[in-house]
Design a protein around this motif. Sequence first.
Motif, PDB file in Angstrom:
ATOM      1  N   LEU A 201       8.600 -10.648  -0.312  1.00  0.00           N
ATOM      2  CA  LEU A 201       7.683 -10.165   0.934  1.00  0.00           C
ATOM      3  C   LEU A 201       8.439 -10.064   2.006  1.00  0.00           C
ATOM      4  N   GLY A 202       7.899  -9.402   3.233  1.00  0.00           N
ATOM      5  CA  GLY A 202       8.111  -8.999   4.164  1.00  0.00           C
ATOM      6  C   GLY A 202       6.869 -10.555   4.861  1.00  0.00           C
TER       7      GLY A 202
ATOM      8  N   LEU B   4      14.557  -3.374   9.737  1.00  0.00           N
ATOM      9  CA  LEU B   4      13.958  -2.199  10.684  1.00  0.00           C
ATOM     10  C   LEU B   4      13.143  -2.602  11.296  1.00  0.00           C
TER      11      LEU B   4
ATOM     12  N   ALA C 123       5.120   1.556   8.399  1.00  0.00           N
ATOM     13  CA  ALA C 123       3.657   2.661   7.995  1.00  0.00           C
ATOM     14  C   ALA C 123       2.137   3.031   8.853  1.00  0.00           C
ATOM     15  N   THR C 124       2.110   2.028   9.622  1.00  0.00           N
ATOM     16  CA  THR C 124       0.979   2.498  10.925  1.00  0.00           C
ATOM     17  C   THR C 124       1.031   3.450  12.057  1.00  0.00           C
TER      18      THR C 124
ATOM     19  N   THR D 255      15.024  -2.547   2.063  1.00  0.00           N
ATOM     20  CA  THR D 255      14.455  -4.084   1.442  1.00  0.00           C
ATOM     21  C   THR D 255      15.116  -4.080   0.501  1.00  0.00           C
TER      22      THR D 255
ATOM     23  N   HIS E 168      10.577  -0.342   3.253  1.00  0.00           N
ATOM     24  CA  HIS E 168      10.878  -0.730   2.394  1.00  0.00           C
ATOM     25  C   HIS E 168      11.784   0.220   1.830  1.00  0.00           C
TER      26      HIS E 168
ATOM     27  N   HIS F 249       8.205   4.113   3.635  1.00  0.00           N
ATOM     28  CA  HIS F 249       8.911   4.131   4.513  1.00  0.00           C
ATOM     29  C   HIS F 249      11.078   3.643   3.837  1.00  0.00           C
TER      30      HIS F 249
ATOM     31  N   ARG G 142      -7.216  -5.904   3.361  1.00  0.00           N
ATOM     32  CA  ARG G 142      -7.148  -4.892   4.059  1.00  0.00           C
ATOM     33  C   ARG G 142      -7.586  -3.770   3.893  1.00  0.00           C
TER      34      ARG G 142
ATOM     35  N   ALA H   8       3.731 -10.782   5.463  1.00  0.00           N
ATOM     36  CA  ALA H   8       2.753 -10.896   4.341  1.00  0.00           C
ATOM     37  C   ALA H   8       2.740 -11.746   3.453  1.00  0.00           C
TER      38      ALA H   8
ATOM     39  N   VAL I  36      11.742 -13.020   3.375  1.00  0.00           N
ATOM     40  CA  VAL I  36      12.746 -11.209   4.303  1.00  0.00           C
ATOM     41  C   VAL I  36      12.179 -10.605   5.377  1.00  0.00           C
ATOM     42  N   GLU I  37      12.966 -11.309   6.603  1.00  0.00           N
ATOM     43  CA  GLU I  37      12.930 -11.032   7.823  1.00  0.00           C
ATOM     44  C   GLU I  37      11.855  -9.428   8.415  1.00  0.00           C
ATOM     45  N   ARG I  38      11.403  -9.680   8.972  1.00  0.00           N
ATOM     46  CA  ARG I  38      10.680  -8.861   9.775  1.00  0.00           C
ATOM     47  C   ARG I  38      10.847  -8.468  11.053  1.00  0.00           C
TER      48      ARG I  38
ATOM     49  N   THR J 237       0.810  -1.267  -0.470  1.00  0.00           N
ATOM     50  CA  THR J 237      -0.450  -0.137  -0.364  1.00  0.00           C
ATOM     51  C   THR J 237       0.682   1.276  -0.436  1.00  0.00           C
ATOM     52  N   PHE J 238       2.502   1.417   0.570  1.00  0.00           N
ATOM     53  CA  PHE J 238       2.554   2.138   0.568  1.00  0.00           C
ATOM     54  C   PHE J 238       2.136   4.049   1.388  1.00  0.00           C
TER      55      PHE J 238
ATOM     56  N   ILE K   4      10.628  -0.815  11.304  1.00  0.00           N
ATOM     57  CA  ILE K   4       9.235   0.624  10.876  1.00  0.00           C
ATOM     58  C   ILE K   4       8.759  -0.041   9.997  1.00  0.00           C
TER      59      ILE K   4
HETATM   60  P1  ATP Z   1       1.041  -0.704   7.305  1.00  0.00           P
HETATM   61  O1  ATP Z   1       1.634  -0.724   8.283  1.00  0.00           O
HETATM   62  O2  ATP Z   1       0.247  -0.093   6.704  1.00  0.00           O
HETATM   63  O3  ATP Z   1       0.818  -2.620   7.419  1.00  0.00           O
HETATM   64  P2  ATP Z   1       3.004  -1.871   5.945  1.00  0.00           P
HETATM   65  O4  ATP Z   1       4.781  -0.904   6.965  1.00  0.00           O
HETATM   66  O5  ATP Z   1       3.546  -2.872   6.321  1.00  0.00           O
HETATM   67  O6  ATP Z   1       2.420  -0.865   6.006  1.00  0.00           O
HETATM   68  P3  ATP Z   1       2.946  -2.346   3.386  1.00  0.00           P
HETATM   69  O7  ATP Z   1       3.138  -1.508   2.426  1.00  0.00           O
HETATM   70  O8  ATP Z   1       1.936  -3.151   3.630  1.00  0.00           O
HETATM   71  O9  ATP Z   1       3.497  -1.577   4.568  1.00  0.00           O
HETATM   72  O10 ATP Z   1       4.314  -3.586   3.180  1.00  0.00           O
HETATM   73  C1  ATP Z   1       4.617  -3.746   1.374  1.00  0.00           C
HETATM   74  C2  ATP Z   1       5.512  -4.826   1.926  1.00  0.00           C
HETATM   75  O11 ATP Z   1       6.551  -3.719   2.181  1.00  0.00           O
HETATM   76  C3  ATP Z   1       4.811  -6.788   2.540  1.00  0.00           C
HETATM   77  O12 ATP Z   1       5.813  -7.222   2.164  1.00  0.00           O
HETATM   78  C4  ATP Z   1       5.630  -6.266   4.198  1.00  0.00           C
HETATM   79  O13 ATP Z   1       6.210  -6.913   4.731  1.00  0.00           O
HETATM   80  C5  ATP Z   1       7.330  -5.563   3.500  1.00  0.00           C
HETATM   81  N1  ATP Z   1       7.761  -4.264   4.941  1.00  0.00           N
HETATM   82  C6  ATP Z   1       7.187  -3.349   5.237  1.00  0.00           C
HETATM   83  N2  ATP Z   1       7.463  -3.009   5.959  1.00  0.00           N
HETATM   84  C7  ATP Z   1       8.971  -4.077   5.928  1.00  0.00           C
HETATM   85  C8  ATP Z   1       9.523  -3.888   7.023  1.00  0.00           C
HETATM   86  N3  ATP Z   1      10.400  -2.446   7.854  1.00  0.00           N
HETATM   87  N4  ATP Z   1      11.266  -4.276   7.090  1.00  0.00           N
HETATM   88  C9  ATP Z   1      10.816  -5.624   5.698  1.00  0.00           C
HETATM   89  N5  ATP Z   1       9.943  -5.926   5.302  1.00  0.00           N
HETATM   90  C10 ATP Z   1       8.694  -4.269   5.383  1.00  0.00           C
END
Ligand code: ATP
Length: 208
Positions: free
Chosen positions: A102-103, A172, A176-177, A19, A16, A13, A43, A106, A128-130, A8-9, A174
């Motif tokens: 995909l994180g 990281l 978007a929420t 990564t 993303h 941040h 969502r 996801a 990727v790890e998150r 959704t970006f 971080i």
């Molecule tokens: P929200 O908090 O609104 O759910 P988000 O920060 O998870 O948003 P998205 O746009 O939903 O961001 O994520 C897009 C992709 O980037 C997903 O595959 C998610 O797993 C990955 N992603 C987002 N933030 C990170 C992070 N900090 N580290 C690794 N992957 C990330």
Amino acid sequence: MIGILGGTFDPIHYGHLRTALELRQLLGLEEVRLIPCRVPPHREDPAAPAELRLAMVQAACAGEPRLVADDRELRRDGPSYTVDTLADLQRERPRTPLGLILGVDAFLGLPAWHRWEELLERAHLLVVERPGWEPPRAGPLAELLRERRVGEMADLAGRQAGGILPCTVTRLDISATAIRAQVAADRSPRFLLPDSVLALIEAHGCYR
Ligand code: ATP
């Protein structure tokens, strides 16, 4: 291979962007396409309009030629299904393998995605790890991981799709929420995302 990072970006941040950049370098990807969805199928609707989310992705990628803001999902009607996006890219670049980034969060939600099993027929998964999320230990996704997992990029050579490569990038914490919540609380999210993106958020009075 081309990397595909959809989301959704809302807003984009450094989680993303690091990564995308690190995977590009680490795996030698030709480019990484960052693809904001128009209407996310799984969502609630994003807070910022699609055009603004795209503008934020474009601003974030400026000056980094191999990170490409891709507007194809905004040009399509209806929900933004990743499987359609992959099919579209395959038509454009039939010989180039696709790597869907995909994180882990996801990846865990994958079975809810539209025609999700077809994703693996069209792309490799780069998982990727998150921070805060663990890979599945049991159930169908753990099973899938056992069957499809490869240890390194070289194991995918000569294959168009179907492998799963777990990847380590700088972790990281971080999201978007959290950024939206900070803006709403009148606290600055600076240093979690590019200044150019923050400038757009402020100019549009977004997330307040
Ligand atoms: P929200 O908090 O609104 O759910 P988000 O920060 O998870 O948003 P998205 O746009 O939903 O961001 O994520 C897009 C992709 O980037 C997903 O595959 C998610 O797993 C990955 N992603 C987002 N933030 C990170 C992070 N900090 N580290 C690794 N992957 C990330």
